[in-house]
Scaffold this motif. Structure first.
Motif, PDB file in Angstrom:
ATOM      1  N   ILE A 132       0.858  -1.182   0.000  1.00 25.94           N
ATOM      2  CA  ILE A 132       0.000   0.000   0.000  1.00 25.94           C
ATOM      3  C   ILE A 132       0.894   1.233   0.000  1.00 25.94           C
ATOM      4  CG2 ILE A 132      -1.876   1.236   1.149  1.00 25.94           C
ATOM      5  CD1 ILE A 132      -2.522  -1.376   2.639  1.00 25.94           C
ATOM      6  N   ASP A 182      -4.492  11.401  -0.516  1.00 25.39           N
ATOM      7  CA  ASP A 182      -5.838  11.177  -1.047  1.00 25.39           C
ATOM      8  C   ASP A 182      -6.302   9.729  -0.911  1.00 25.39           C
ATOM      9  OD1 ASP A 182      -4.041  10.156  -2.834  1.00 25.39           O
ATOM     10  OD2 ASP A 182      -5.041  10.919  -4.628  1.00 25.39           O
ATOM     11  N   LEU A 183      -5.534   8.891  -0.222  1.00 25.46           N
ATOM     12  CA  LEU A 183      -5.932   7.497  -0.011  1.00 25.46           C
ATOM     13  C   LEU A 183      -7.118   7.436   0.942  1.00 25.46           C
ATOM     14  CD1 LEU A 183      -4.779   4.624  -0.840  1.00 25.46           C
ATOM     15  CD2 LEU A 183      -3.805   4.568   1.467  1.00 25.46           C
ATOM     16  N   LEU A 184      -8.091   6.587   0.635  1.00 27.25           N
ATOM     17  CA  LEU A 184      -9.302   6.443   1.445  1.00 27.25           C
ATOM     18  C   LEU A 184      -9.270   5.135   2.238  1.00 27.25           C
ATOM     19  CD1 LEU A 184     -11.981   7.597  -1.166  1.00 27.25           C
ATOM     20  CD2 LEU A 184     -10.947   8.945   0.677  1.00 27.25           C
ATOM     21  N   ASP A 218      -9.853   2.025   0.296  1.00 29.45           N
ATOM     22  CA  ASP A 218      -8.748   1.588  -0.553  1.00 29.45           C
ATOM     23  C   ASP A 218      -7.857   0.582   0.169  1.00 29.45           C
ATOM     24  OD1 ASP A 218      -9.602   3.329  -2.548  1.00 29.45           O
ATOM     25  OD2 ASP A 218      -8.381   4.982  -1.767  1.00 29.45           O
ATOM     26  N   ILE A 219      -7.973   0.516   1.481  1.00 32.83           N
ATOM     27  CA  ILE A 219      -7.164  -0.411   2.282  1.00 32.83           C
ATOM     28  C   ILE A 219      -7.963  -1.663   2.644  1.00 32.83           C
ATOM     29  CG2 ILE A 219      -5.943  -0.699   4.469  1.00 32.83           C
ATOM     30  CD1 ILE A 219      -5.333   2.287   4.395  1.00 32.83           C
ATOM     31  N   GLY A 249      -9.645  -5.465  -0.114  1.00 34.21           N
ATOM     32  CA  GLY A 249      -8.559  -4.507  -0.245  1.00 34.21           C
ATOM     33  C   GLY A 249      -7.213  -5.177  -0.043  1.00 34.21           C
ATOM     34  N   THR A 266      -7.519   7.755   7.283  1.00 28.86           N
ATOM     35  CA  THR A 266      -7.096   6.586   6.511  1.00 28.86           C
ATOM     36  C   THR A 266      -6.197   5.682   7.342  1.00 28.86           C
ATOM     37  OG1 THR A 266      -7.252   7.855   4.457  1.00 28.86           O
ATOM     38  CG2 THR A 266      -5.937   5.834   4.403  1.00 28.86           C
TER      39      THR A 266
END
Length: 328
Positions: free
Chosen positions: A84, A89-91, A94-95, A113, A132
């Motif tokens: 990762i 801007d990672l949400l 997204d993980i 994810g 995040t």
């Protein structure tokens, strides 16, 4: 010194268990050290965290090999690995993954994810927002993920190896206390020695050393090691010594935030793994002392006076270790 002579006072089964752990651990260590040169103690702590079923935080300036260490550890084991890249801007989805609508079946389908892997490499974790970062809290503590009210178990072994730049560097967010407390240990790689840097030019100059790194153990081997490490003996006096070390951080005038009970559990679990790597089936106070700084220091906050004096938290921990009486 042979394995049998160091395992005094233990039965044959204990010798066999520790010997099996050492054999696999040595293969992983040798593989990692073909990529990370001259950092034996850092690799040792990384292996300790792996065997203790914890999570590792690697903090240092850019370019010293943080991500390389994380990737080398992951590639040396034949298991599922994901990476990762943390960005502003990672949400959270997204993980952990999201429920996506499937057009043909007219229903929602869960898309896992990258956290659904045995080893998750989180690069520059403190470049993402605290919201995040918090997506990893449940994963790291409970080995599970909850999305839209449904909980999914993560496959074991599960380990997060995260890298971060110092918080005073541009574009970083400090990790919340709850997030730092989930990491069993924190290490800093530091600059290589001049000879190691010269060797690096020869070995890394033409190609990436990761390209030739082959797995030397399987996920089942790692889980077997973890199970054996859990059986390492910790005497009541050593357990009390661990509690005394952690309790001392809560009353130190140089600290405004001491270590949590989770830190005590992590210290003892890491000590079991460290003892196994020392070819022992039992923990001694030296194991706790060797691990006190990497296991405790990242959880502590210095007092205002300590900051003004420029007293590092690591030095506070060393002073406490020197002051607490050692059991016989």
């Amino acid at each position: 010194m042979s394995l049998d002579t160091r395992l005094t006072g233990r039965d044959d089964e204990a010798v066999h268990d520790v010997g099996a752990v050492l054999d696999t651990a040595d293969r992983i260590r040798t593989a990692v050290e073909t990529v990370i040169e001259g950092k034996t103690e850092v690799v040792r702590i990384a292996l300790t965290v792996l065997l203790a079923e914890g999570h590792l935080l690697i903090e240092d300036i850019p370019g010293v090999g943080k991500t390389m260490l994380a990737k080398a550890l992951a590639r040396s084991i034949d298991c599922s690995v994901s990476r990762i890249q943390f960005t502003p801007d990672l949400l959270p989805g997204d993980i952990t993954g999201v429920n996506a609508y499937h057009q043909e079946r007219h229903e929602f389908e869960f898309v896992p994810g990258p956290v659904f892997a045995n080893i998750v490499v989180g690069d520059e974790i403190n470049r993402a927002s605290p919201k995040t970062q918090s997506a990893l809290l449940e994963c790291m503590e409970e080995s599970q993920v909850s999305v839209d009210g449904e909980t999914r178990e993560l496959e074991r072994p599960f380990m997060v190896v995260a890298t971060q730049n110092p918080v005073d560097m541009e574009g970083t967010y400090p990790l919340p206390e709850a997030q730092r407390d989930r990491f069993m240990a924190r290490v800093a790689i530091g600059y290589p020695s001049p000879q190691a840097e010269l060797d690096m030019i020869d070995t890394h100059g033409s190609r990436s050393p990761l390209a030739g790194l082959e797995p030397v153990a399987k996920a089942a081997d790692v889980q077997n090691m973890i199970d054996r490490v859990r059986a390492i003996h910790v005497s009541p006096s050593v357990r009390r010594y661990a509690v005394d070390l952690v309790s001392a951080t809560r009353s130190s005038p140089a600290l405004r935030l001491g270590a949590s009970p989770r830190a005590t559990l992590h210290l003892v679990r890491a000590a079991r793994a460290y003892a196994a790597l020392e070819a022992r089936s039992y923990v001694i106070p030296d194991d706790l002392q060797a691990l006190a700084v990497p296991v405790l220091s990242h959880r502590l906050l210095p007092s205002t006076e300590a900051r003004i004096e420029g007293l590092p938290v690591e030095q506070v921990v060393r002073d406490l270790v020197a002051r607490i009486p050692v059991p016989d």
